[in-house]
Design an enzyme around this catalytic site. Structure first.
Site, PDB file in Angstrom:
ATOM      1  N   ASP A 176      -5.790 -55.357  21.855  1.00 39.64           N
ATOM      2  CA  ASP A 176      -6.497 -55.027  22.947  1.00 39.64           C
ATOM      3  C   ASP A 176      -5.587 -55.475  24.102  1.00 39.64           C
ATOM      4  OD1 ASP A 176      -8.141 -54.685  25.110  1.00 39.64           O
ATOM      5  OD2 ASP A 176      -9.811 -54.424  23.966  1.00 39.64           O
ATOM      6  N   HIS A 177      -5.030 -54.377  24.614  1.00 36.17           N
ATOM      7  CA  HIS A 177      -3.930 -54.855  25.748  1.00 36.17           C
ATOM      8  C   HIS A 177      -4.860 -55.726  26.789  1.00 36.17           C
ATOM      9  CE1 HIS A 177      -4.723 -50.773  27.416  1.00 36.17           C
ATOM     10  NE2 HIS A 177      -4.331 -51.309  28.466  1.00 36.17           N
ATOM     11  N   HIS A 239     -12.519 -52.809  25.562  1.00 37.87           N
ATOM     12  CA  HIS A 239     -11.998 -53.486  26.645  1.00 37.87           C
ATOM     13  C   HIS A 239     -12.818 -54.175  27.480  1.00 37.87           C
ATOM     14  CE1 HIS A 239      -8.423 -51.418  25.673  1.00 37.87           C
ATOM     15  NE2 HIS A 239      -8.827 -50.090  26.194  1.00 37.87           N
TER      16      HIS A 239
END
Ligand code: NAD
Length: 484
Positions: A176-177, A239
């Site tokens: 999950d950047h 996110h």
């Protein structure tokens, strides 16, 4: 301040989907930047693997073009040439047996092997299986999987089971950047590295928390995918949920992958189900003839999928009972801005009288743009105007704190890929976390789907639907400005 670059052990990184959009825009330019910074040992290699036929030379040219397009400033022409030398390409079909022996032959013995699954999730299981049947995976192997990790709890469980059939959880890196962003990690440093905040970080002192992820872009270009997903599945379940976990979790006993993830999981499990009156879903309208609205973008006039969502959450535990957390995310909003704001309570009594006004401290954590933090403190308005109070930010913009080194701060993908090579899973989602997030999201999605609710319309370039403002107003609160 000088940032230290610690080289990682030599590795072979295979990027399945190495010719795809994500690889070209993020993964390969990111690896190039790590190479320029000196973090990759000379003999490390990057192998592009995809279904299309290319020679290694053609792949290198594609990567050179991607670097020129997405990161023209880093390094020198010599560095670029050296980096390209490290690249190989193999044509591999995830669903067939073609190419796998060529890939096996390319792998170097005795070093870290990482496989980045930058392909559709429907291929994850097939890739995991073939890495084993062709004898390419070993105990040192790590796999990196991209979002979306499932569409609901059942599909996430199925994906987890497909991967678990061939890899141990300690080998699986669900990316999950958002977790790779400098600010997000700084959130943990600020919370757990200072005495100042943690004693106040609870329902007794915090009035509420707001998390906003605002985008200016619409869904044009990926309308078909997005219409099956919507803001809840595309942004909130992953996110925003990850940000919420880091802001709300208890201090882990140590900064260790399982200790951190255990605490995050407890937050998700403590989330109350959200009643529909605490949710606002919206769809953006067209802005003139050249800027289509959501329904035109997805080519579905009856679509009930949301491009905006706002909601009020409650975390049922001792720390947060009574302090709501408001989430908001949407497309075609007035600015591209992601921010977490911890809004503290007012002082119990003002000694300065009614004219001075009542003030609240706010800690804002900016993810984009200008990653950094601001702590708004109340001071006397300078000058002869008497005891009037103003809120001023103590600015902790990282670019300023780091000075000339700011440009060397790795972006989220670079940092996370280096963590994969180091074998550090702290900033990756564990399987049970993902499942818990879906277990929370599924009934909420089902509740509006069962009612057949249609999202409300909002103006493109606005802050979202009026109803989202009302969600806060009725609690006597307001959203912070969305500003770039
Ligand atoms: P893309 O369609 O641009 O590229 C897909 C890649 O997969 C291509 O290299 C293609 O050759 C390869 N491929 C397809 N079928 C294959 C097969 N049978 N065997 C081997 N290779 C095959 O997709 P993308 O945008 O790069 O996205 C890749 C993954 O990353 C997806 O899961 C996507 O949801 C996720 N993701 C993408 C982005 C983004 O910004 N593009 C952001 C977040 C997550």
């Amino acid at each position: 301040m000088v940032s230290r670059v610690i080289p990682v052990d030599p590795f072979d990184l295979v990027i399945f989907g190495g010719t795809g959009d994500l690889a070209r825009r993020k993964i390969l330019p990111g690896l190039y930047r790590r190479f320029c910074s000196g973090q990759m040992e000379d003999n490390s290699r990057i192998i592009g693997a995809a279904r299309s036929e290319h020679s290694t030379e053609e792949f290198r040219q594609m990567v050179a073009d991607a670097i020129a397009e997405f990161d023209p400033k880093s390094g020198t022409p010599e560095m670029r040439a050296e980096f390209l030398e490290r690249l190989e390409y193999v044509q591999v079909d995830a669903l067939g047996d073609a190419g796998w022996q060529d890939l096996a032959a390319l792998m170097s013995p005795g070093r870290v092997r990482a496989f980045y699954f930058s392909v559709a999730p429907s291929l994850f299981g097939a890739l995991a299986e073939r890495l084993h049947t062709h004898g390419i995976a070993d105990d040192q192997t790590r796999i990196v999987v991209e979002k979306p990790f499932g569409h609901d709890l059942a599909s996430a469980k199925a994906l987890n089971a497909d991967l678990a059939a061939h890899f141990d959880e300690s080998q699986i890196y669900r990316i999950d950047h958002y977790l790779g962003k400098e600010t997000v990690q700084n959130l943990m440093a600020v919370r757990f590295g200072n005495m100042l905040f943690e004693p106040l970080w609870n329902a007794q002192y915090v009035d509420h928390i707001q998390i906003t992820v605002a985008e200016t872009v619409g869904v044009g270009g990926r309308g078909e995918y997005y219409d099956k997903s919507g803001a809840m599945r595309d942004m909130v379940q992953n996110h925003l949920m990850q940000l919420l976990c880091l802001i709300a979790m208890e201090p882990p006993a140590k900064f260790d992958h399982d200790a951190v993830r255990d605490e995050k999981l407890k937050v998700i499990r403590a989330l109350e189900q959200v009643p529909l009156q605490d949710v606002v879903r919206g769809q953006y309208l067209a802005a003139g003839a050249d800027e289509p609205g959501y329904l035109e973008h997805v080519e579905n006039a009856d679509s009930k999928t949301e491009s905006f969502i706002a909601m009020k959450l409650r975390v049922s535990n001792w720390r947060w009972a009574g302090t709501p957390i408001y989430l908001r995310t949407g497309k075609r909003l007035k600015a591209r801005s992601s921010e977490i704001a911890v809004v503290f309570k007012e002082t119990p009594h003002s000694i300065f009288g009614a004219d001075a006004g009542r003030h609240r401290n706010v800690l804002t954590i900016r993810l984009q743009p200008n990653e950094g933090m601001d702590l708004f403190v109340t001071i006397k308005e300078p000058g002869p105007g008497g005891m009037r109070l103003v809120d001023v930010p103590l600015d902790m913009t990282f670019a300023e704190a780091l000075g000339p080194d700011a440009e060397d701060v790795p972006d989220a993908y670079e940092r996370l890929i280096m963590d994969v090579i180091r074998g550090n899973q702290t900033l990756f989602m564990r399987g049970d976390e993902v499942e818990a997030a879906w277990a929370w999201a599924d009934p909420l999605i089902a509740s509006w789907e069962e009612r057949g609710d249609k999202p409300v319309a909002y103006e493109s370039g606005s802050t979202g639907p009026e109803e989202a403002l009302a969600l806060m107003h009725r609690d006597g609160r307001r959203w912070r400005e969305i500003r770039a």
